[in-house]
Write an enzyme that holds these catalytic residues in place. Structure first.
Site, PDB file in Angstrom:
ATOM      1  N   GLU A  62     -87.295 -34.756 -58.856  1.00  0.00           N
ATOM      2  CA  GLU A  62     -86.675 -35.673 -59.812  1.00  0.00           C
ATOM      3  C   GLU A  62     -87.154 -37.107 -59.617  1.00  0.00           C
ATOM      4  OE1 GLU A  62     -82.343 -33.507 -60.107  1.00  0.00           O
ATOM      5  OE2 GLU A  62     -82.750 -34.748 -58.369  1.00  0.00           O
ATOM      6  N   ASP A 233     -75.634 -30.448 -57.784  1.00  0.00           N
ATOM      7  CA  ASP A 233     -76.246 -31.590 -58.474  1.00  0.00           C
ATOM      8  C   ASP A 233     -77.422 -31.173 -59.337  1.00  0.00           C
ATOM      9  OD1 ASP A 233     -77.922 -30.940 -56.423  1.00  0.00           O
ATOM     10  OD2 ASP A 233     -77.999 -32.912 -55.501  1.00  0.00           O
TER      11      ASP A 233
HETATM   12  P1  NAD Z   1     -78.900 -28.898 -46.108  1.00  0.00           P
HETATM   13  O1  NAD Z   1     -79.703 -27.737 -46.566  1.00  0.00           O
HETATM   14  O2  NAD Z   1     -79.363 -29.682 -44.945  1.00  0.00           O
HETATM   15  O3  NAD Z   1     -77.402 -28.403 -45.774  1.00  0.00           O
HETATM   16  C1  NAD Z   1     -76.673 -27.583 -46.634  1.00  0.00           C
HETATM   17  C2  NAD Z   1     -75.727 -26.726 -45.818  1.00  0.00           C
HETATM   18  O4  NAD Z   1     -74.906 -25.973 -46.721  1.00  0.00           O
HETATM   19  C3  NAD Z   1     -76.437 -25.707 -44.918  1.00  0.00           C
HETATM   20  O5  NAD Z   1     -76.071 -25.901 -43.572  1.00  0.00           O
HETATM   21  C4  NAD Z   1     -75.962 -24.349 -45.460  1.00  0.00           C
HETATM   22  O6  NAD Z   1     -75.806 -23.358 -44.450  1.00  0.00           O
HETATM   23  C5  NAD Z   1     -74.618 -24.737 -46.101  1.00  0.00           C
HETATM   24  N1  NAD Z   1     -74.098 -23.791 -47.076  1.00  0.00           N
HETATM   25  C6  NAD Z   1     -74.783 -23.151 -48.068  1.00  0.00           C
HETATM   26  N2  NAD Z   1     -73.930 -22.355 -48.764  1.00  0.00           N
HETATM   27  C7  NAD Z   1     -72.701 -22.541 -48.206  1.00  0.00           C
HETATM   28  C8  NAD Z   1     -71.409 -22.020 -48.509  1.00  0.00           C
HETATM   29  N3  NAD Z   1     -71.245 -21.129 -49.490  1.00  0.00           N
HETATM   30  N4  NAD Z   1     -70.338 -22.418 -47.760  1.00  0.00           N
HETATM   31  C9  NAD Z   1     -70.526 -23.306 -46.730  1.00  0.00           C
HETATM   32  N5  NAD Z   1     -71.722 -23.820 -46.395  1.00  0.00           N
HETATM   33  C10 NAD Z   1     -72.806 -23.449 -47.134  1.00  0.00           C
HETATM   34  O7  NAD Z   1     -78.724 -29.833 -47.385  1.00  0.00           O
HETATM   35  P2  NAD Z   1     -78.243 -31.362 -47.455  1.00  0.00           P
HETATM   36  O8  NAD Z   1     -79.402 -32.288 -47.402  1.00  0.00           O
HETATM   37  O9  NAD Z   1     -77.093 -31.576 -46.523  1.00  0.00           O
HETATM   38  O10 NAD Z   1     -77.735 -31.406 -48.978  1.00  0.00           O
HETATM   39  C11 NAD Z   1     -76.648 -30.609 -49.382  1.00  0.00           C
HETATM   40  C12 NAD Z   1     -76.522 -30.637 -50.894  1.00  0.00           C
HETATM   41  O11 NAD Z   1     -76.188 -31.968 -51.302  1.00  0.00           O
HETATM   42  C13 NAD Z   1     -77.823 -30.291 -51.616  1.00  0.00           C
HETATM   43  O12 NAD Z   1     -77.514 -29.422 -52.671  1.00  0.00           O
HETATM   44  C14 NAD Z   1     -78.336 -31.601 -52.141  1.00  0.00           C
HETATM   45  O13 NAD Z   1     -79.057 -31.451 -53.337  1.00  0.00           O
HETATM   46  C15 NAD Z   1     -77.028 -32.342 -52.373  1.00  0.00           C
HETATM   47  N6  NAD Z   1     -77.156 -33.799 -52.323  1.00  0.00           N
HETATM   48  C16 NAD Z   1     -76.429 -34.524 -53.206  1.00  0.00           C
HETATM   49  C17 NAD Z   1     -76.509 -35.884 -53.196  1.00  0.00           C
HETATM   50  C18 NAD Z   1     -75.689 -36.686 -54.154  1.00  0.00           C
HETATM   51  O14 NAD Z   1     -75.943 -37.876 -54.303  1.00  0.00           O
HETATM   52  N7  NAD Z   1     -74.695 -36.108 -54.774  1.00  0.00           N
HETATM   53  C19 NAD Z   1     -77.352 -36.544 -52.280  1.00  0.00           C
HETATM   54  C20 NAD Z   1     -78.055 -35.788 -51.348  1.00  0.00           C
HETATM   55  C21 NAD Z   1     -77.945 -34.401 -51.378  1.00  0.00           C
END
Ligand code: NAD
Length: 351
Positions: A62, A233
């Site tokens: 993105e 997101d």
């Molecule tokens: P990451 O992959 O480091 O961590 C995600 C975690 O979620 C993993 O440890 C995984 O095991 C866990 N997980 C997956 N399914 C699960 C479930 N059903 N129940 C509990 N835990 C579960 O990712 P990250 O960098 O921490 O990002 C997490 C999410 O946040 C991503 O989808 C990313 O796109 C989003 N994000 C959003 C913003 C925002 O501004 N809103 C900013 C950054 C990241």
């Protein structure tokens, strides 16, 4: 830091980490939160567009641009939930700030660490305005890259004392608990989402999946809770059961983007939502009473990155953790770009 017009300060991952450690992670988040609040309060004057997304079967890439008319910023960011299994991160990013008057870049930076800081700052700002004033316990569901930053942000800015951790991967929870062990947060490791939300005043969901998931079901969310749903997101990627949404007062960043990417993609396109910036300016009401469920459907918006870039640019004025990149061509005669290239030939020969 000295900047010629043809060189641009570049903040590497190494420099960003050192800056964050020098300032302190919680203080960085608090400072960025101030910039975010400042920018959200002048929301109407920004150029706004839903981010430009290029989807594939495994993830999304993105671009997130915005401008306040004086400066222009953009972030390049990806989201690839399958990456961690390959030893790569789900989210990586870099970004740029430029001067609108000349169009020249004034800062290029890594934004993977900066995104974690600004996402945490945004959650804390939303929580500050929406959670019950006596909230002290949070559930953190999804214990990946963003999680420690989220917990520290609410500790610093919202007086959170207890974090209840849950992740489907116990290794992620162990990592998060170990990383937070030297803080004065009370860490509770939970074996289910249900256990994590028990007694929690605030629930933050930050999980990564390529599809709709149900991290929270309706029965898990009691009266008075504030939810930060920030993991969902993308189109087709949500975290909450729809029934939670219809029981909640929903707050969003930029509705045009959130209706595509946020939890509210599950609702009718005209379902009422409140723009969080209006709560900050007093134009709209936030939490009305202690029994209401408030939901910040946070997808991440370009203005938050712009605020983080502004913070970093200002920070470099007193802490020059950057290197200067030769990024802008600078011919003696601005119209003689060709001549400048030819003169370089002579320099190459004489070297
Ligand atoms: P990451 O992959 O480091 O961590 C995600 C975690 O979620 C993993 O440890 C995984 O095991 C866990 N997980 C997956 N399914 C699960 C479930 N059903 N129940 C509990 N835990 C579960 O990712 P990250 O960098 O921490 O990002 C997490 C999410 O946040 C991503 O989808 C990313 O796109 C989003 N994000 C959003 C913003 C925002 O501004 N809103 C900013 C950054 C990241």
């Amino acid at each position: 830091m000295t900047q010629n017009l043809n060189t641009v300060p570049f903040v590497s991952v190494e420099n960003m980490m050192q800056l964050a450690l020098e300032v302190g992670i919680e203080d960085c988040i608090a400072e960025i939160a101030t910039y975010i609040e400042e920018d959200f309060r002048r929301w109407p004057l920004f150029d706004k567009t839903p981010r430009v997304a290029s989807h594939s079967d495994v993830g999304v890439i993105e671009l997130m641009p915005t401008s306040d008319g004086v400066e222009y910023g953009f972030k390049y960011v990806n989201g690839h939930p399958k990456n961690t299994k390959e030893g790569l991160q789900t989210v990586t990013a870099f970004g740029l700030l430029a001067d609108v008057d000349t169009g020249y870049p004034v800062l290029l930076t890594e934004m993977t660490v900066l995104t974690a800081l600004r996402t945490a700052a945004t959650s804390a700002v939303a929580t500050k305005y929406l959670a019950r004033k006596n909230a002290h316990s949070m559930a953190m569901i999804g214990n990946g890259s963003q999680s420690e930053f989220q917990a520290l942000a609410l500790h610093k800015l919202c007086n959170i004392k207890e974090v209840r951790l849950y992740d489907t991967d116990p290794e992620a929870t162990r990592k998060c608990a170990a990383n937070l062990a030297d803080t004065d947060l009370n860490i509770v490791i939970c074996s289910s989402g249900q256990e994590a939300v028990e007694g929690a005043d605030i629930i933050t969901t930050c999980t990564a999946d390529k599809q709709n998931a149900t991290i929270l079901t309706d029965n898990m969310v009691g009266a008075g809770v504030h939810i930060n749903a920030i993991g969902g997101d993308c189109p087709g990627k949500t975290e909450l059961h729809q029934d939670i949404l219809t029981r909640s007062e929903i707050f969003v960043e930029y509705p045009e983007q959130t209706r595509i990417e946020g939890e509210i993609q599950q609702l009718d396109p005209d379902h009422p939502v409140t723009e969080i910036w209006q709560v900050m300016t007093g134009a709209a009401e936030g939490r009305r009473d202690d029994r209401q469920i408030t939901l910040f459907d946070g997808v991440g918006f370009a203005i938050e990155d712009f605020s983080a870039l502004r913070w970093l640019r200002d920070k470099l004025k007193t802490n020059a953790r950057c290197e200067m990149l030769d990024m802008i061509a600078d011919p003696d005669d601005p119209r003689d770009l060709y001549g400048m290239v030819q003169r370089e030939k002579q320099r190459m020969v004489t070297k």
